[in-house]
Scaffold this motif. Structure first.
Motif, PDB file in Angstrom:
ATOM      1  N   TYR A 120       0.894  -1.056   0.013  1.00 55.20           N
ATOM      2  CA  TYR A 120       0.043   0.048   0.028  1.00 55.20           C
ATOM      3  C   TYR A 120       0.981   1.153  -0.208  1.00 55.20           C
ATOM      4  O   TYR A 120       2.069   1.208   0.646  1.00 55.20           O
ATOM      5  CB  TYR A 120      -0.772   0.002   1.259  1.00 55.20           C
ATOM      6  CG  TYR A 120      -2.036  -0.965   1.047  1.00 55.20           C
ATOM      7  CD1 TYR A 120      -3.229  -0.733   0.412  1.00 55.20           C
ATOM      8  CD2 TYR A 120      -1.757  -2.333   1.721  1.00 55.20           C
ATOM      9  CE1 TYR A 120      -4.176  -1.593   0.392  1.00 55.20           C
ATOM     10  CE2 TYR A 120      -2.850  -3.363   1.658  1.00 55.20           C
ATOM     11  CZ  TYR A 120      -4.016  -2.903   1.066  1.00 55.20           C
ATOM     12  OH  TYR A 120      -4.959  -3.991   1.037  1.00 55.20           O
ATOM     13  N   PHE A 121       0.200   2.372  -0.497  1.00 56.41           N
ATOM     14  CA  PHE A 121       0.938   3.782  -0.684  1.00 56.41           C
ATOM     15  C   PHE A 121      -0.138   4.671  -0.644  1.00 56.41           C
ATOM     16  O   PHE A 121      -1.133   4.417  -1.034  1.00 56.41           O
ATOM     17  CB  PHE A 121       2.044   3.887  -1.606  1.00 56.41           C
ATOM     18  CG  PHE A 121       1.691   3.675  -2.963  1.00 56.41           C
ATOM     19  CD1 PHE A 121       1.684   4.884  -3.657  1.00 56.41           C
ATOM     20  CD2 PHE A 121       1.516   2.583  -3.742  1.00 56.41           C
ATOM     21  CE1 PHE A 121       1.066   4.765  -5.096  1.00 56.41           C
ATOM     22  CE2 PHE A 121       1.081   2.527  -4.972  1.00 56.41           C
ATOM     23  CZ  PHE A 121       0.835   3.623  -5.671  1.00 56.41           C
ATOM     24  N   VAL A 122       0.147   5.560  -0.322  1.00 57.87           N
ATOM     25  CA  VAL A 122      -0.573   7.003  -0.284  1.00 57.87           C
ATOM     26  C   VAL A 122       0.005   8.090  -1.455  1.00 57.87           C
ATOM     27  O   VAL A 122       1.168   8.427  -1.503  1.00 57.87           O
ATOM     28  CB  VAL A 122      -0.607   7.733   1.116  1.00 57.87           C
ATOM     29  CG1 VAL A 122      -1.674   9.050   0.911  1.00 57.87           C
ATOM     30  CG2 VAL A 122      -1.452   7.097   2.070  1.00 57.87           C
ATOM     31  N   ILE A 158      -5.491   6.252  -1.232  1.00 49.97           N
ATOM     32  CA  ILE A 158      -4.952   4.992  -0.669  1.00 49.97           C
ATOM     33  C   ILE A 158      -4.827   4.142  -1.820  1.00 49.97           C
ATOM     34  O   ILE A 158      -5.970   3.846  -2.528  1.00 49.97           O
ATOM     35  CB  ILE A 158      -5.591   4.530   0.467  1.00 49.97           C
ATOM     36  CG1 ILE A 158      -5.302   5.239   1.789  1.00 49.97           C
ATOM     37  CG2 ILE A 158      -4.772   3.015   0.801  1.00 49.97           C
ATOM     38  CD1 ILE A 158      -6.055   4.707   2.959  1.00 49.97           C
ATOM     39  N   ARG A 190      -3.346   0.289  -3.536  1.00 54.41           N
ATOM     40  CA  ARG A 190      -2.866  -1.051  -3.433  1.00 54.41           C
ATOM     41  C   ARG A 190      -2.037  -1.402  -4.404  1.00 54.41           C
ATOM     42  O   ARG A 190      -2.641  -1.356  -5.550  1.00 54.41           O
ATOM     43  CB  ARG A 190      -4.108  -2.203  -3.048  1.00 54.41           C
ATOM     44  CG  ARG A 190      -3.498  -3.254  -2.945  1.00 54.41           C
ATOM     45  CD  ARG A 190      -4.556  -4.499  -2.566  1.00 54.41           C
ATOM     46  NE  ARG A 190      -5.795  -4.459  -3.625  1.00 54.41           N
ATOM     47  CZ  ARG A 190      -7.076  -4.552  -3.553  1.00 54.41           C
ATOM     48  NH1 ARG A 190      -7.481  -4.127  -2.204  1.00 54.41           N
ATOM     49  NH2 ARG A 190      -7.916  -4.623  -4.359  1.00 54.41           N
ATOM     50  N   ALA A 209       3.651   2.882   2.489  1.00 50.23           N
ATOM     51  CA  ALA A 209       3.086   2.535   3.838  1.00 50.23           C
ATOM     52  C   ALA A 209       3.255   1.026   4.192  1.00 50.23           C
ATOM     53  O   ALA A 209       3.413   0.233   3.135  1.00 50.23           O
ATOM     54  CB  ALA A 209       1.574   2.771   3.900  1.00 50.23           C
ATOM     55  N   LEU A 220      -2.417  -1.447   5.020  1.00 49.90           N
ATOM     56  CA  LEU A 220      -3.632  -0.657   4.818  1.00 49.90           C
ATOM     57  C   LEU A 220      -3.801   0.361   6.286  1.00 49.90           C
ATOM     58  O   LEU A 220      -4.143   1.414   6.209  1.00 49.90           O
ATOM     59  CB  LEU A 220      -4.737  -1.487   4.523  1.00 49.90           C
ATOM     60  CG  LEU A 220      -6.365  -0.567   4.255  1.00 49.90           C
ATOM     61  CD1 LEU A 220      -6.226   0.273   3.226  1.00 49.90           C
ATOM     62  CD2 LEU A 220      -7.392  -1.714   4.139  1.00 49.90           C
ATOM     63  N   ASP A 235      -1.529   1.411   8.084  1.00 52.83           N
ATOM     64  CA  ASP A 235      -0.510   2.322   8.222  1.00 52.83           C
ATOM     65  C   ASP A 235      -0.965   3.582   7.077  1.00 52.83           C
ATOM     66  O   ASP A 235      -0.708   4.836   7.414  1.00 52.83           O
ATOM     67  CB  ASP A 235       0.878   1.840   7.830  1.00 52.83           C
ATOM     68  CG  ASP A 235       2.025   2.796   7.956  1.00 52.83           C
ATOM     69  OD1 ASP A 235       1.849   3.694   8.748  1.00 52.83           O
ATOM     70  OD2 ASP A 235       2.837   2.809   7.066  1.00 52.83           O
ATOM     71  N   ALA A 236      -1.528   3.007   5.962  1.00 55.60           N
ATOM     72  CA  ALA A 236      -1.726   4.022   4.905  1.00 55.60           C
ATOM     73  C   ALA A 236      -2.891   4.894   5.520  1.00 55.60           C
ATOM     74  O   ALA A 236      -3.068   6.241   5.242  1.00 55.60           O
ATOM     75  CB  ALA A 236      -2.304   3.242   3.716  1.00 55.60           C
ATOM     76  N   ARG A 237      -3.863   4.274   6.231  1.00 55.78           N
ATOM     77  CA  ARG A 237      -4.995   5.109   6.535  1.00 55.78           C
ATOM     78  C   ARG A 237      -4.589   6.280   7.561  1.00 55.78           C
ATOM     79  O   ARG A 237      -4.981   7.410   7.925  1.00 55.78           O
ATOM     80  CB  ARG A 237      -6.050   4.220   7.239  1.00 55.78           C
ATOM     81  CG  ARG A 237      -6.967   3.599   6.017  1.00 55.78           C
ATOM     82  CD  ARG A 237      -7.861   2.471   7.065  1.00 55.78           C
ATOM     83  NE  ARG A 237      -8.608   2.066   5.705  1.00 55.78           N
ATOM     84  CZ  ARG A 237      -9.248   0.772   5.935  1.00 55.78           C
ATOM     85  NH1 ARG A 237      -9.433   0.247   7.279  1.00 55.78           N
ATOM     86  NH2 ARG A 237     -10.028   0.412   5.012  1.00 55.78           N
ATOM     87  N   ILE A 260      -1.444   7.606   7.705  1.00 57.48           N
ATOM     88  CA  ILE A 260      -0.825   8.526   6.853  1.00 57.48           C
ATOM     89  C   ILE A 260      -1.737   9.759   6.498  1.00 57.48           C
ATOM     90  O   ILE A 260      -1.766  10.774   6.278  1.00 57.48           O
ATOM     91  CB  ILE A 260      -0.147   7.970   5.572  1.00 57.48           C
ATOM     92  CG1 ILE A 260       1.175   7.033   6.108  1.00 57.48           C
ATOM     93  CG2 ILE A 260       0.595   9.022   4.775  1.00 57.48           C
ATOM     94  CD1 ILE A 260       1.869   6.282   5.327  1.00 57.48           C
TER      95      ILE A 260
END
Length: 443
Positions: free
Chosen positions: A336-338, A347, A349, A388, A391, A393-395, A397
């Motif tokens: 995952y990343f932002v 976000i 995937r 991230a 998920l 951790d992405a949230r 962020i």
């Protein structure tokens, strides 16, 4: 200095077996041991056919063609076994090992399939020239058991290769220089399985070839004689030392009935018939024809083996690619990343990469945060993508970014914000909406 052989061959049924399935041959240029197997399926027939087939090599001065001749002879022997099985299905299941040494001048060629062995005694040192094609030897090669453990392993006689007329073999082939005074021995595992190499070296160090062979057979029987025992020994001597000239055939191949049966099978090939028809003056031509026939068979089998090997390699590579693709896909689905999605923090995937036209990520949640509302430095990070760990951790962020956007939406925003006036959060219509606190893109 020209070299010749002084040789002897002996075979014994041992103390346990009811018949002798070993066959041995010793001639002016050739030593052979074939250890037949199959019991009721006629191991003695297999070893007799193979020895009779290879005996033709003793008639020819092959020059530098040692390995080609040996390889072709194996193909011819296998072909004879196949035709014998096809003619008499009661022979299906027979097979034999093969270890043979063929001389030409001061060079000797070796062909080997199975667990019979060839040794060289030179200067008092005994050197094993063959590598057993057995299950236990593969365990030793892998370091899973020691050589000492292999000697008492319950499956030490399980062969990985043999001549059986059904499965093409991959014989070991090699050539080496011969010196005057060298003593060579070829034996079945009826000797090497019960008599240590140290003892063999001691017995080989003295006496004539015949005496040494008989002493070694006696030692094998003293150790229980659980199998047939065949020993063929030859000394490399100067030509003027009056070497042997008459071949010696022992074991199953030396039994009149089996010898006649094997000779009939061997002489039934087209090349052998041509030799008989051409006779005296054209003997060399007939032998050349026979070698050509065997060589062509060898090359045909070699081509088939190469295509099979290539097919297996291609299939293996394809499987590896499929497995790598599955593994990579599973791994990507957990990343995952932002990043920015249509001026909105989202976000994703997958991984923040693109291969040619293929994008390796998908936006799964829109945050409702306008990317231009973030501090300029943070905007750059979002545009580049913020990694991230998962998920959750992405949230986290996204919530941090929401706080930064809120800090800019005040009457007097801090330095670095995009404007000195509050910027209301944009009203976005996500592509997919789910009943959660955030908008979620599921496709």
């Amino acid at each position: 200095m020209p070299l010749s052989l002084r040789y002897a061959a002996h075979s014994d049924i041992g103390l346990v077996r009811t018949g002798n399935e070993d066959s041995g041959y010793a001639g002016p240029r050739l030593l052979v041991v074939a250890d037949g197997m199959g019991g009721a399926a006629a191991g003695e027939v297999a070893s007799s056919i193979v020895v009779s087939s290879l005996a033709a090599l003793d008639d020819d001065d092959l020059g530098g063609d040692l390995l080609d001749a040996l390889a072709a002879s194996v193909v011819r022997a296998e072909s004879l076994l196949t035709s014998s099985i096809n003619a008499d299905h009661e022979l299906d299941g027979m097979g034999t090992t093969l270890t043979a040494l063929l001389w030409s001048g001061s060079r000797v060629g070796l062909v080997h399939v199975g667990d019979s062995r060839a040794y060289l005694l030179r200067g008092g040192d005994l050197l094993r020239l063959t590598h057993d094609h057995t299950y236990v030897q593969t365990l030793v090669d892998k370091g899973e058991i020691s050589a000492e453990e292999a000697e008492s392993h319950p499956r030490r006689s399980l062969l990985m290769q043999a001549l059986d007329g059904r499965n093409p073999s991959q014989p070991d082939l090699s050539v080496r220089e011969v010196r005057a005074g060298d003593r060579f021995m070829v034996c079945s595992d009826g000797l090497s399985g019960v008599v240590s190499e140290a003892t063999m070296a001691e017995e080989l160090a003295s006496g004539e070839p015949s005496d040494a062979a008989q002493r070694l057979i006696a030692l094998a029987k003293r150790a229980g004689g659980p199998d047939n025992i065949t020993v063929v020994i030859a000394d490399a001597v100067a030509s003027e030392a009056r070497p042997n000239t008459q071949p010696v055939v022992v074991g199953a191949a030396g039994e009149p009935e089996l010898a006649e049966r094997a000779a009939t099978i061997v002489d039934s090939t087209p090349a052998a018939k041509a030799r008989q028809q051409l006779g005296g003056a054209d003997t060399d031509r007939a032998r050349a024809l026979e070698r050509t026939e065997a060589t062509e068979g060898y090359e045909r089998r070699a081509r088939q083996t190469r295509w099979i090997r290539r097919g297996l390699i291609a299939a293996g590579v394809l499987v590896l690619f499929i497995l790598a693709g599955v593994f990579t896909s599973q791994w990507i689905s957990k990343q995952y990343f932002v990043a920015n999605e249509a001026n909105t923090v989202a976000i994703y995937r997958g991984v923040n990469q693109q291969v040619a036209w293929l994008k390796l990520s998908t936006a799964v949640e829109l945050s409702g945060i306008s990317t231009p509302s973030l501090p300029e430095l943070t905007q750059g990070q979002v545009l580049a993508g913020i990694a991230a760990t998962d998920l959750s951790d992405a949230r986290a962020i996204v919530e941090r970014l929401r706080g930064e956007a809120a800090s800019c939406a005040v009457a007097t925003p801090p330095a670095g914000c995009p404007t000195s006036q509050p910027i209301p959060a944009p009203t976005l219509t996500p592509r997919f909406v789910t009943p959660t606190p955030t908008n979620t893109i599921t496709g």
